[in-house]
Design a protein around this motif. Sequence first.
Motif, PDB file in Angstrom:
ATOM      1  N   LEU A 484      -7.948 -13.941  -0.910  1.00 21.44           N
ATOM      2  CA  LEU A 484      -7.908 -15.352   0.079  1.00 21.44           C
ATOM      3  C   LEU A 484      -7.372 -14.693   1.371  1.00 21.44           C
ATOM      4  N   LEU A 485      -6.528 -13.666   2.402  1.00 19.65           N
ATOM      5  CA  LEU A 485      -6.664 -13.926   3.371  1.00 19.65           C
ATOM      6  C   LEU A 485      -7.353 -12.545   4.003  1.00 19.65           C
ATOM      7  N   ALA A 486      -8.771 -11.829   3.575  1.00 20.63           N
ATOM      8  CA  ALA A 486      -9.143 -10.971   3.775  1.00 20.63           C
ATOM      9  C   ALA A 486     -10.465 -11.977   4.043  1.00 20.63           C
ATOM     10  N   ALA A 487     -10.661 -13.093   3.348  1.00 19.93           N
ATOM     11  CA  ALA A 487     -11.287 -14.084   3.425  1.00 19.93           C
ATOM     12  C   ALA A 487     -11.409 -14.849   4.335  1.00 19.93           C
ATOM     13  N   LEU A 488     -10.468 -15.518   4.976  1.00 21.85           N
ATOM     14  CA  LEU A 488     -10.100 -16.316   6.147  1.00 21.85           C
ATOM     15  C   LEU A 488     -11.250 -16.431   7.761  1.00 21.85           C
ATOM     16  N   PRO A 489     -11.245 -16.321   8.843  1.00 18.01           N
ATOM     17  CA  PRO A 489     -12.340 -16.070   9.737  1.00 18.01           C
ATOM     18  C   PRO A 489     -11.255 -15.329  10.579  1.00 18.01           C
ATOM     19  N   ASP A 490      -9.722 -15.442  10.716  1.00 22.20           N
ATOM     20  CA  ASP A 490      -8.828 -14.837  11.571  1.00 22.20           C
ATOM     21  C   ASP A 490      -7.731 -13.639  10.508  1.00 22.20           C
ATOM     22  N   GLY A 491      -8.257 -13.586   8.967  1.00 26.19           N
ATOM     23  CA  GLY A 491      -7.521 -12.210   8.252  1.00 26.19           C
ATOM     24  C   GLY A 491      -6.053 -12.263   8.497  1.00 26.19           C
ATOM     25  N   TYR A 492      -5.213 -11.633   8.283  1.00 23.82           N
ATOM     26  CA  TYR A 492      -4.353 -10.870   8.508  1.00 23.82           C
ATOM     27  C   TYR A 492      -3.448 -11.449   9.688  1.00 23.82           C
ATOM     28  N   ASP A 493      -4.128 -12.418  10.917  1.00 23.64           N
ATOM     29  CA  ASP A 493      -4.114 -12.773  12.088  1.00 23.64           C
ATOM     30  C   ASP A 493      -4.392 -14.072  12.185  1.00 23.64           C
ATOM     31  N   THR A 494      -3.960 -14.856  10.657  1.00 18.27           N
ATOM     32  CA  THR A 494      -4.455 -16.174  10.927  1.00 18.27           C
ATOM     33  C   THR A 494      -2.772 -16.743  10.958  1.00 18.27           C
ATOM     34  N   VAL A 495      -3.050 -17.678  12.009  1.00 12.64           N
ATOM     35  CA  VAL A 495      -0.898 -18.616  11.956  1.00 12.64           C
ATOM     36  C   VAL A 495      -0.598 -19.706  10.800  1.00 12.64           C
ATOM     37  N   VAL A 496       0.132 -18.891  10.315  1.00 17.85           N
ATOM     38  CA  VAL A 496       0.576 -19.523   9.241  1.00 17.85           C
ATOM     39  C   VAL A 496       1.035 -21.242   9.401  1.00 17.85           C
TER      40      VAL A 496
END
Length: 602
Positions: A484-496
């Motif tokens: 799920l995280l890897a598929a986000l545009p910012d990956g692990y840098d996504t602000v929660v």
Amino acid sequence: MRQNLASQFESEGADNTAYDEGATAHVSMARILGLFRPYRGRIALVLLLIALASATGLAAPFLLRAIIDHALPKGDLPLLAVLSGSLVGLAAVGAGIGVLQVLVTAKVGQAIMHDLRVAVYTHLQSLSLRFFTATRAGDVQSRIANDIGALQALVTHTAGEATRNASTVVMTAAAMVLLEWRLALLSFLVLPLATWISDRVGRTREALTYEQQKRIARMSSTVQESLSVSGIVLARTMGRTSYLTQRFARASREVATLEVQSHTAGQWQWSVIDLVLQAMPALTLLLGGWMMASGTAMTIGTLVAMIALQEQLLFPLEEVLRSGVEVRKTRALFARIFEYLDKPVEITERRDAVTLDKATVTGHVRLDRVAFSYDQAGPATIRGVTVDIPPGSHTAIVGATGSGKSTLGYLLARLYDVDAGAVLYDGVDVRDLSLHSLTDILGVVTQDPYLLHASVAENLLFARPDATDADLHAAARTAQLHDLLAALPDGYDTVVGERGHRFSGGEKQRLSLARTILRDPRVLLLDEATSALDTATEMAMTRALDRPGRNRTTITIAHRLSTVRRADQIIVLDKGVVVEHGTHEALMGSSGAYARLVRKAA
């Protein structure tokens, strides 16, 4: 309940008749002055600068007398030039000293405020969960931000100004006595009345300030609760936006009313002081003229110099009196701050605390006749609980709502200390363990995970700052979150987002679990930690947790019984007492409390 809720809201708008009880509980001046002790060297420098500034100011009236009595009558232009130049020089020296004094005072004041903020924050971090469950977060923030912020004016401005004015008053009074003691006594007649009025006004404003800060804290709590993401969602979905606005307006109005009262209390008494002080020069001229007419040795220069000294005395004197009132007000602020600092620390680390080596810890957990009550005067929440949890095993704790499951979790994490019995890790009482050792051994994941308003990576690294990207990915895979995280545009840098509102409830729980797994604790405590997960994800995560060779002890506190069927043992609580324990199959076969819970959940 309706009546209690109404009473709670009405109490927020209650009248202001009970100021004194809290305000009179102020701390002693000796304790306040103790905050300044670490900076006594720099404070001594400030006092020296103040004395020098006062001394330069005192010389001016004597130079003025020499100009009037000697230089001007005799037409002595060289003397006039020297005396006039001296006046200018004294003014320049005084201005330079004033700048240096303000700089040093500001640095000392801010250092003291920093120390006080850190002391309060550090002390609050050491308090048990009992304090935070009984205190609104807005009140805590208000005391650190508003109360300590309101003190900055005292330590960075008022204290320095009061000291400088007091020094000026003392030196000016001495100069007046030396110049003409009879006229000086006339000026001093105002002191007893002014001091008495100042004390009365100070007491009134101290009480008002204490109550005002309470109302500001209440208003801050209202803002924090109603303007959070959860608060906005609740207000709009319940159609209560107008009500909350009116509630805030009422709280703001109360603060404004108290602010007006605080600034205007005793104003007519101050008017009396101002009137007397303004009349003093005229009375001095009258007495001086009578003395000259009666043949007393009195020159015009002496009379003018006395008026100049008097003018130099009266303004600092009035400021000293006002500073006294401000100091009384700040004692109310210190009362609120020291009220927190005086809260007893319930969870402490013993001097000879035991430190266990994480590499050799087996994860054996035992609760030995544990008893606990939130209210010492009330019934026990946990009574005589004895549970043995072997190393590497999976133990589930179940029971109806209110049976004491989460309380047992709090005791395992030492968020509270037991009233009787003991909680032991590898045979060591948790109260004998160092706090660092306990947090190294035990990882806790709760039903309502708290996430920082930061990126996913920063939230994970909060548990282990030295973790590598590979460590983060491995922990996320165990929590069934990496894809799920890897598929986000910012990956692990996504602000929660605030409290993790960027993610769903199940995603937040998995992120919280990944954060705890990253620390690789020997004992993992899951308090309803998978309640928001679907069955397939929960089963996949359970298998991932079991994969590393069953070297981790897992304790699951669960309401959803489908999550604990595979546990090595199930502990059934009822009203704080262990009523059954065994495997799922054995407990179902006994048709006891566990079987009834399963049938209800079906």
